[in-house]
Motif scaffolding. Structure first.
Motif, PDB file in Angstrom:
ATOM      1  N   SER A   2       0.819  -1.202   0.000  1.00 21.19           N
ATOM      2  CA  SER A   2       0.000   0.000   0.000  1.00 21.19           C
ATOM      3  C   SER A   2       0.859   1.261   0.000  1.00 21.19           C
ATOM      4  CB  SER A   2      -0.888   0.006   1.249  1.00 21.19           C
ATOM      5  OG  SER A   2      -1.531   1.254   1.403  1.00 21.19           O
ATOM      6  N   ARG A   3       0.350   2.271  -0.665  1.00 20.27           N
ATOM      7  CA  ARG A   3       1.026   3.574  -0.669  1.00 20.27           C
ATOM      8  C   ARG A   3       1.058   4.160   0.741  1.00 20.27           C
ATOM      9  NH1 ARG A   3      -1.293   8.829  -3.639  1.00 20.27           N
ATOM     10  NH2 ARG A   3       0.277  10.252  -2.889  1.00 20.27           N
ATOM     11  N   PHE A   4       0.080   3.783   1.548  1.00 15.33           N
ATOM     12  CA  PHE A   4      -0.022   4.284   2.920  1.00 15.33           C
ATOM     13  C   PHE A   4       0.154   3.107   3.881  1.00 15.33           C
ATOM     14  CE2 PHE A   4      -2.723   6.939   0.170  1.00 15.33           C
ATOM     15  CZ  PHE A   4      -1.985   8.103   0.236  1.00 15.33           C
ATOM     16  N   THR A   6       1.843   2.597   6.701  1.00 14.53           N
ATOM     17  CA  THR A   6       1.719   2.795   8.149  1.00 14.53           C
ATOM     18  C   THR A   6       0.258   2.879   8.555  1.00 14.53           C
ATOM     19  OG1 THR A   6       3.833   3.948   8.189  1.00 14.53           O
ATOM     20  CG2 THR A   6       2.399   4.244  10.099  1.00 14.53           C
ATOM     21  N   LEU A   7      -0.516   3.684   7.838  1.00  8.46           N
ATOM     22  CA  LEU A   7      -1.939   3.815   8.155  1.00  8.46           C
ATOM     23  C   LEU A   7      -2.662   2.486   7.964  1.00  8.46           C
ATOM     24  CD1 LEU A   7      -2.685   7.304   6.583  1.00  8.46           C
ATOM     25  CD2 LEU A   7      -2.469   6.739   9.013  1.00  8.46           C
ATOM     26  N   THR A   8      -2.324   1.758   6.908  1.00  6.55           N
ATOM     27  CA  THR A   8      -2.931   0.455   6.665  1.00  6.55           C
ATOM     28  C   THR A   8      -2.628  -0.492   7.826  1.00  6.55           C
ATOM     29  OG1 THR A   8      -2.767   0.738   4.273  1.00  6.55           O
ATOM     30  CG2 THR A   8      -3.038  -1.506   5.081  1.00  6.55           C
ATOM     31  N   PHE A  15      -9.180   5.690   2.505  1.00  8.95           N
ATOM     32  CA  PHE A  15      -8.276   6.834   2.405  1.00  8.95           C
ATOM     33  C   PHE A  15      -8.896   8.012   1.677  1.00  8.95           C
ATOM     34  CE2 PHE A  15      -5.305   3.133   2.529  1.00  8.95           C
ATOM     35  CZ  PHE A  15      -4.840   3.351   3.807  1.00  8.95           C
ATOM     36  N   ASP A  67       5.536   8.580  10.762  1.00  3.94           N
ATOM     37  CA  ASP A  67       5.160   8.080   9.434  1.00  3.94           C
ATOM     38  C   ASP A  67       3.670   8.263   9.167  1.00  3.94           C
ATOM     39  OD1 ASP A  67       7.803   7.364   9.085  1.00  3.94           O
ATOM     40  OD2 ASP A  67       7.471   5.224   9.488  1.00  3.94           O
ATOM     41  N   GLU A  71       1.883  10.450   6.129  1.00  2.00           N
ATOM     42  CA  GLU A  71       0.893   9.888   5.217  1.00  2.00           C
ATOM     43  C   GLU A  71      -0.419  10.667   5.280  1.00  2.00           C
ATOM     44  OE1 GLU A  71       0.607   5.663   5.978  1.00  2.00           O
ATOM     45  OE2 GLU A  71       2.747   5.373   5.559  1.00  2.00           O
ATOM     46  N   THR A  74      -0.237  13.843   3.368  1.00  2.00           N
ATOM     47  CA  THR A  74      -0.406  13.580   1.943  1.00  2.00           C
ATOM     48  C   THR A  74      -1.887  13.433   1.594  1.00  2.00           C
ATOM     49  OG1 THR A  74       1.727  12.461   1.833  1.00  2.00           O
ATOM     50  CG2 THR A  74       0.156  11.974   0.077  1.00  2.00           C
ATOM     51  N   LEU A  75      -2.617  12.730   2.448  1.00  2.00           N
ATOM     52  CA  LEU A  75      -4.037  12.484   2.192  1.00  2.00           C
ATOM     53  C   LEU A  75      -4.921  13.702   2.429  1.00  2.00           C
ATOM     54  CD1 LEU A  75      -4.333   8.997   3.860  1.00  2.00           C
ATOM     55  CD2 LEU A  75      -4.818   9.513   1.474  1.00  2.00           C
TER      56      LEU A  75
END
Length: 115
Positions: A2-4, A6-8, A15, A67, A71, A74-75
């Motif tokens: 996943s591009r994200f 840490t959040l995942t 997202f 991190d 992220e 960015t979102l």
């Protein structure tokens, strides 16, 4: 991957519906709250809260938190329009007023109980 990532790993999804986040410290931890912009008929939560302990009993932020914030920036975009920031602050202040009034009412009731 996943591009994200840490959040995942934190269990964050949807997202495209993340609108903003807040971060504050409380009791040796950082409280990260993620806000979603959901459709009115959605049954999914509008917020998700994480309590992340500070390193060394209050020293620094964990790499996971650093991190995650990167992220989220960015979102949600790190640049918030002044009127949106003002509206957000006003909303948070209203929430705080409600919490404080409820707590004061509870304490008053407890005090009267001892009266």
């Amino acid at each position: 991957m996943s591009r994200f990532a840490t959040l995942t790993a934190m269990g964050v999804s949807s997202f495209d519906q993340i609108s903003r986040y807040t971060l504050h410290s409380a009791g040796g931890a950082e409280i990260l709250k993620i806000y979603y912009q959901r459709p009115d008929d959605s049954v999914l939560p509008r917020t998700k809260k994480f309590q992340i302990p500070l390193l060394d009993g209050g020293g620094g932020r964990s790499q996971v938190l650093i991190d995650a914030i990167a992220e989220l920036d960015t979102l949600a975009g790190s640049q918030i329009a002044p009127e949106q920031a003002r509206q957000q602050l006003s909303s948070e202040l209203d929430e705080l007023k409600q919490v404080m009034l409820a707590k004061m009412t509870e304490l008053q009731h407890r005090l009267e109980h001892w009266g």
